[in-house]
Design a protein around this motif. Sequence first.
Motif, mmCIF file in Angstrom:
data_model
loop_
_atom_site.group_PDB
_atom_site.id
_atom_site.type_symbol
_atom_site.label_atom_id
_atom_site.label_comp_id
_atom_site.label_asym_id
_atom_site.label_seq_id
_atom_site.Cartn_x
_atom_site.Cartn_y
_atom_site.Cartn_z
ATOM 1 N N UNK A 159 0.832 -1.202 0.000
ATOM 2 C CA UNK A 159 0.000 0.000 0.000
ATOM 3 C C UNK A 159 0.871 1.259 0.000
ATOM 4 N N UNK A 160 1.914 1.255 0.854
ATOM 5 C CA UNK A 160 2.793 2.423 0.936
ATOM 6 C C UNK A 160 3.504 2.666 -0.384
ATOM 7 N N UNK A 161 4.017 1.620 -0.986
ATOM 8 C CA UNK A 161 4.765 1.768 -2.233
ATOM 9 C C UNK A 161 3.857 2.222 -3.374
ATOM 10 N N UNK A 162 2.644 1.706 -3.444
ATOM 11 C CA UNK A 162 1.722 2.155 -4.496
ATOM 12 C C UNK A 162 1.380 3.635 -4.317
ATOM 13 N N UNK A 163 1.285 4.079 -3.073
ATOM 14 C CA UNK A 163 1.004 5.493 -2.816
ATOM 15 C C UNK A 163 2.186 6.369 -3.238
ATOM 16 N N UNK A 164 3.392 5.876 -3.015
ATOM 17 C CA UNK A 164 4.586 6.613 -3.417
ATOM 18 C C UNK A 164 4.683 6.684 -4.935
ATOM 19 N N UNK A 165 4.451 5.575 -5.596
ATOM 20 C CA UNK A 165 4.466 5.549 -7.059
ATOM 21 C C UNK A 165 3.406 6.499 -7.623
ATOM 22 N N UNK A 166 2.267 6.584 -6.952
ATOM 23 C CA UNK A 166 1.182 7.446 -7.422
ATOM 24 C C UNK A 166 1.588 8.916 -7.440
ATOM 25 N N UNK A 167 2.598 9.272 -6.655
ATOM 26 C CA UNK A 167 3.116 10.645 -6.646
ATOM 27 C C UNK A 167 4.217 10.835 -7.680
ATOM 28 N N UNK A 168 4.458 9.819 -8.501
ATOM 29 C CA UNK A 168 5.460 9.928 -9.552
ATOM 30 C C UNK A 168 6.873 9.634 -9.104
ATOM 31 N N UNK A 169 7.005 8.904 -7.994
ATOM 32 C CA UNK A 169 8.321 8.632 -7.412
ATOM 33 C C UNK A 169 8.548 7.128 -7.325
ATOM 34 N N UNK A 170 9.610 6.663 -7.959
ATOM 35 C CA UNK A 170 10.019 5.257 -7.873
ATOM 36 C C UNK A 170 11.314 5.178 -7.069
#
Length: 233
Positions: A159-170
Amino acid sequence: MAAPEEAVPIFLDKHVNFPNGRIYELLQPLTNYRSCHDGTPQEARIVFLCKETEPQPLQDDFVMKIKVQLPWEGQTPQEGPSTTTAAEIKALEAFRDAKAVFAPQLVAFHQTVQDNRGPLPGGFLTFTVMTKMPGQSLFGKYWNMTQQEQDDIKSRATEALRSIYALGIEPVDRGLRNVIWHSETKQCSIIDFELWNPINGTFADEKNELQRWGLLRTPVAKDHWTAWNQMHR
């Protein structure tokens, strides 16, 4: 575990004054002072637990990452910040603007130059203050936990990683050391954004992503080339 007191560089003062009138007190080092090779110019860093004492004392503790330019291969003093610091500030600002709960938010940033006590007088000295995420790093702990605890962590980490990716950050620096788990609230956080890629989308293979973070065992590779591809694809 906190770093020993002798790890504190002699060129750092206990109280750091920011131009906006804020003063942060260094409480204890969370890492040793050491050189880092990911960014440019060449630099060293140390991370502290700190608290704001002015304009009024706050109860919350923060994390302060301090970067210092090193005299590496004859490089001249530069204003900074380094490429990794600039990248991390951009990510922390995005988390702050999104009011993210899964990653640190930028609190304050200050840039100055080293005095004669520093390794490269006139070179940059930067202070990045961010929110402290609740819990502890999973490094050295995760694989000793129960299967239920591991399953909870994998679910919340996804969940945390998908939220981070959603902000355009990998995130690039994947590893259990950068996964923070708070067992009481079952909150999972990701830290350390000195290296990241801009992205439009998210990861398609959840299993592969968890393996890259060390949250899921990776099958033994048949050769070194395959192992490299498993880590970097």
